[in-house]
Design a protein around this motif. Structure first.
Motif, PDB file in Angstrom:
ATOM      1  N   THR A  97      15.672 -13.790  22.629  1.00 41.69           N
ATOM      2  CA  THR A  97      15.294 -14.670  23.756  1.00 41.69           C
ATOM      3  C   THR A  97      14.004 -14.212  24.447  1.00 41.69           C
ATOM      4  O   THR A  97      13.498 -14.902  25.323  1.00 41.69           O
ATOM      5  CB  THR A  97      16.431 -14.715  24.813  1.00 41.69           C
ATOM      6  N   PHE A  98      13.499 -13.044  24.062  1.00 39.99           N
ATOM      7  CA  PHE A  98      12.283 -12.515  24.716  1.00 39.99           C
ATOM      8  C   PHE A  98      11.053 -13.154  24.078  1.00 39.99           C
ATOM      9  O   PHE A  98      10.664 -12.783  22.976  1.00 39.99           O
ATOM     10  CB  PHE A  98      12.207 -10.988  24.579  1.00 39.99           C
ATOM     11  N   GLU A  99      10.434 -14.068  24.795  1.00 38.48           N
ATOM     12  CA  GLU A  99       9.317 -14.818  24.214  1.00 38.48           C
ATOM     13  C   GLU A  99       7.953 -14.214  24.545  1.00 38.48           C
ATOM     14  O   GLU A  99       6.933 -14.689  24.038  1.00 38.48           O
ATOM     15  CB  GLU A  99       9.362 -16.275  24.701  1.00 38.48           C
ATOM     16  N   ASN A 100       7.917 -13.198  25.381  1.00 34.11           N
ATOM     17  CA  ASN A 100       6.630 -12.656  25.828  1.00 34.11           C
ATOM     18  C   ASN A 100       6.392 -11.204  25.416  1.00 34.11           C
ATOM     19  O   ASN A 100       5.554 -10.511  25.978  1.00 34.11           O
ATOM     20  CB  ASN A 100       6.489 -12.812  27.344  1.00 34.11           C
ATOM     21  N   ILE A 101       7.164 -10.764  24.422  1.00 33.48           N
ATOM     22  CA  ILE A 101       6.879  -9.466  23.797  1.00 33.48           C
ATOM     23  C   ILE A 101       6.823  -9.658  22.285  1.00 33.48           C
ATOM     24  O   ILE A 101       7.359 -10.629  21.756  1.00 33.48           O
ATOM     25  CB  ILE A 101       7.961  -8.404  24.102  1.00 33.48           C
ATOM     26  N   ARG A 102       6.166  -8.705  21.637  1.00 38.19           N
ATOM     27  CA  ARG A 102       6.183  -8.630  20.169  1.00 38.19           C
ATOM     28  C   ARG A 102       6.428  -7.179  19.801  1.00 38.19           C
ATOM     29  O   ARG A 102       5.670  -6.303  20.225  1.00 38.19           O
ATOM     30  CB  ARG A 102       4.816  -9.052  19.606  1.00 38.19           C
ATOM     31  N   ILE A 103       7.466  -6.909  19.037  1.00 33.50           N
ATOM     32  CA  ILE A 103       7.666  -5.555  18.527  1.00 33.50           C
ATOM     33  C   ILE A 103       6.876  -5.469  17.228  1.00 33.50           C
ATOM     34  O   ILE A 103       7.187  -6.158  16.254  1.00 33.50           O
ATOM     35  CB  ILE A 103       9.162  -5.260  18.292  1.00 33.50           C
ATOM     36  N   VAL A 104       5.831  -4.637  17.231  1.00 35.15           N
ATOM     37  CA  VAL A 104       4.912  -4.624  16.095  1.00 35.15           C
ATOM     38  C   VAL A 104       5.028  -3.347  15.257  1.00 35.15           C
ATOM     39  O   VAL A 104       4.322  -3.187  14.263  1.00 35.15           O
ATOM     40  CB  VAL A 104       3.444  -4.805  16.558  1.00 35.15           C
ATOM     41  N   GLY A 105       5.925  -2.443  15.651  1.00 38.28           N
ATOM     42  CA  GLY A 105       6.072  -1.237  14.842  1.00 38.28           C
ATOM     43  C   GLY A 105       6.921  -0.168  15.504  1.00 38.28           C
ATOM     44  O   GLY A 105       7.587  -0.414  16.514  1.00 38.28           O
ATOM     45  N   LEU A 106       6.871   1.023  14.901  1.00 40.80           N
ATOM     46  CA  LEU A 106       7.633   2.175  15.381  1.00 40.80           C
ATOM     47  C   LEU A 106       6.688   3.332  15.679  1.00 40.80           C
ATOM     48  O   LEU A 106       5.593   3.423  15.116  1.00 40.80           O
ATOM     49  CB  LEU A 106       8.649   2.635  14.322  1.00 40.80           C
ATOM     50  N   MET A 107       7.133   4.215  16.564  1.00 41.55           N
ATOM     51  CA  MET A 107       6.357   5.392  16.921  1.00 41.55           C
ATOM     52  C   MET A 107       7.284   6.596  16.990  1.00 41.55           C
ATOM     53  O   MET A 107       8.456   6.454  17.346  1.00 41.55           O
ATOM     54  CB  MET A 107       5.700   5.172  18.296  1.00 41.55           C
ATOM     55  N   GLY A 108       6.759   7.756  16.620  1.00 46.55           N
ATOM     56  CA  GLY A 108       7.557   8.972  16.750  1.00 46.55           C
ATOM     57  C   GLY A 108       6.682  10.205  16.806  1.00 46.55           C
ATOM     58  O   GLY A 108       5.547  10.190  16.334  1.00 46.55           O
TER      59      GLY A 108
ATOM     60  N   LEU B 284      10.870   9.187   9.557  1.00 45.22           N
ATOM     61  CA  LEU B 284      10.445   8.015  10.326  1.00 45.22           C
ATOM     62  C   LEU B 284       9.912   6.927   9.394  1.00 45.22           C
ATOM     63  O   LEU B 284      10.190   5.738   9.576  1.00 45.22           O
ATOM     64  CB  LEU B 284       9.382   8.410  11.352  1.00 45.22           C
ATOM     65  N   LYS B 285       9.169   7.344   8.362  1.00 44.50           N
ATOM     66  CA  LYS B 285       8.641   6.359   7.398  1.00 44.50           C
ATOM     67  C   LYS B 285       9.794   5.638   6.689  1.00 44.50           C
ATOM     68  O   LYS B 285       9.738   4.420   6.451  1.00 44.50           O
ATOM     69  CB  LYS B 285       7.749   7.074   6.374  1.00 44.50           C
ATOM     70  N   SER B 286      10.866   6.350   6.379  1.00 42.07           N
ATOM     71  CA  SER B 286      11.994   5.707   5.689  1.00 42.07           C
ATOM     72  C   SER B 286      12.702   4.708   6.611  1.00 42.07           C
ATOM     73  O   SER B 286      13.145   3.646   6.172  1.00 42.07           O
ATOM     74  CB  SER B 286      12.987   6.750   5.161  1.00 42.07           C
ATOM     75  N   ILE B 287      12.763   5.019   7.914  1.00 39.77           N
ATOM     76  CA  ILE B 287      13.336   4.070   8.880  1.00 39.77           C
ATOM     77  C   ILE B 287      12.442   2.833   8.976  1.00 39.77           C
ATOM     78  O   ILE B 287      12.911   1.690   8.970  1.00 39.77           O
ATOM     79  CB  ILE B 287      13.496   4.729  10.279  1.00 39.77           C
ATOM     80  N   PHE B 288      11.128   3.070   9.039  1.00 41.51           N
ATOM     81  CA  PHE B 288      10.157   1.977   9.096  1.00 41.51           C
ATOM     82  C   PHE B 288      10.302   1.060   7.871  1.00 41.51           C
ATOM     83  O   PHE B 288      10.340  -0.167   7.984  1.00 41.51           O
ATOM     84  CB  PHE B 288       8.743   2.567   9.169  1.00 41.51           C
TER      85      PHE B 288
ATOM     86  N   GLN C 280       7.751  -8.202  14.018  1.00 40.08           N
ATOM     87  CA  GLN C 280       7.219  -7.934  12.672  1.00 40.08           C
ATOM     88  C   GLN C 280       6.644  -6.524  12.693  1.00 40.08           C
ATOM     89  O   GLN C 280       5.645  -6.273  13.362  1.00 40.08           O
ATOM     90  CB  GLN C 280       6.095  -8.916  12.287  1.00 40.08           C
ATOM     91  N   LEU C 281       7.284  -5.618  11.970  1.00 40.13           N
ATOM     92  CA  LEU C 281       6.879  -4.218  12.029  1.00 40.13           C
ATOM     93  C   LEU C 281       5.748  -3.953  11.031  1.00 40.13           C
ATOM     94  O   LEU C 281       5.971  -3.900   9.834  1.00 40.13           O
ATOM     95  CB  LEU C 281       8.069  -3.296  11.721  1.00 40.13           C
ATOM     96  N   THR C 282       4.532  -3.800  11.555  1.00 43.73           N
ATOM     97  CA  THR C 282       3.380  -3.529  10.697  1.00 43.73           C
ATOM     98  C   THR C 282       2.724  -2.188  11.022  1.00 43.73           C
ATOM     99  O   THR C 282       1.938  -1.680  10.236  1.00 43.73           O
ATOM    100  CB  THR C 282       2.310  -4.630  10.860  1.00 43.73           C
ATOM    101  N   THR C 283       3.038  -1.618  12.180  1.00 44.66           N
ATOM    102  CA  THR C 283       2.386  -0.389  12.634  1.00 44.66           C
ATOM    103  C   THR C 283       3.360   0.780  12.633  1.00 44.66           C
ATOM    104  O   THR C 283       4.463   0.668  13.170  1.00 44.66           O
ATOM    105  CB  THR C 283       1.829  -0.585  14.066  1.00 44.66           C
ATOM    106  N   LEU C 284       2.944   1.886  12.037  1.00 40.24           N
ATOM    107  CA  LEU C 284       3.720   3.124  12.106  1.00 40.24           C
ATOM    108  C   LEU C 284       2.835   4.176  12.772  1.00 40.24           C
ATOM    109  O   LEU C 284       1.880   4.672  12.189  1.00 40.24           O
ATOM    110  CB  LEU C 284       4.140   3.577  10.704  1.00 40.24           C
ATOM    111  N   SER C 285       3.148   4.467  14.042  1.00 42.95           N
ATOM    112  CA  SER C 285       2.311   5.360  14.847  1.00 42.95           C
ATOM    113  C   SER C 285       2.910   6.756  14.850  1.00 42.95           C
ATOM    114  O   SER C 285       3.931   7.011  15.480  1.00 42.95           O
ATOM    115  CB  SER C 285       2.209   4.810  16.282  1.00 42.95           C
TER     116      SER C 285
END
Length: 219
Positions: free
Chosen positions: A141-152, A170-174, A186-191
């Protein structure tokens, strides 16, 4: 060696798919402007107040990344301008970012922070919490955020094998979740990776590194 030289040396060594975030926390605007004139456009800060002061005084083509731990009650100060929030570690925080972003008619990009280190001091989600957030009905329902990846962040240690193990974890979780393709996820970034370990992080699959002291000198 000066800031511009440090920057160009690092950039020339990076693969084209890796984004460099210059970690400028505690550094004066003059130092940031030196990096800016050398071509750097992405800066990372860990205190919202300091980042806001710099944003107000610096060129407006800069992308500001919030790389520190975020308190819900401070979110409102950065929502008008922040490009990417790195350390999101709860559904509650996502909800607050979404609420305030809607007020500003913005969509704000976020990374979910995963706890991979063996230190208790690092923030982040465990795998169960990550699963629960990404499969939550509320998230849809959150229309004003985008989850674009993971960080660790890896453990602060000289043990390269341990750091490598944590980065690969972390890469395997990604890899497990990067097929997700919903309206706001859409997860495209791994920071992962900082001054001391970014080369290893890139070998392990990082697409975004956060470098401070190797550019600006030690704090």
């Amino acid at each position: 060696m000066n800031i511009a030289e440090n920057l160009s040396q690092i950039i020339s060594s990076l693969p084209s798919h890796v984004t460099l975030v210059a970690v400028s926390k505690t550094k004066p605007i003059a130092d940031l402007m030196e990096a800016y004139h050398a071509g750097q456009r992405i800066f990372g800060e860990n205190k919202i107040q300091e980042m806001t002061e710099k944003w107000e005084q610096m060129p407006k083509d800069i992308q500001w990344h919030m790389i520190g731990h975020v308190q819900s009650n401070k979110v409102k100060y950065m929502i008008p301008y922040v490009s990417l929030i790195h350390g999101v570690d709860s559904l509650k925080l996502l909800k607050e970012i979404n609420r305030l972003a809607a007020k500003w008619k913005r969509t704000v990009d976020c990374l979910l922070q995963i706890h991979i280190a063996e230190e208790d001091t690092k923030f982040g989600l465990d795998e169960k919490e990550l699963y629960e957030i990404l499969n939550s009905e509320e998230l849809k329902t959150f229309e004003n955020i985008r989850i674009v990846g993971l960080m660790g962040m890896a453990t602060f240690t000289d043990n390269q094998e341990q750091i490598k193990r944590e980065f690969l974890h972390l890469k395997s979780i990604f890899d497990q979740y990067n097929q997700l393709n919903t309206a706001n996820c859409q997860l495209t970034t791994l920071s992962m990776g900082m001054s001391g370990d970014y080369q290893l992080a890139i070998e392990c699959g990082s697409t975004m590194i956060r470098i401070g002291s190797s550019i600006f000198g030690s704090r």
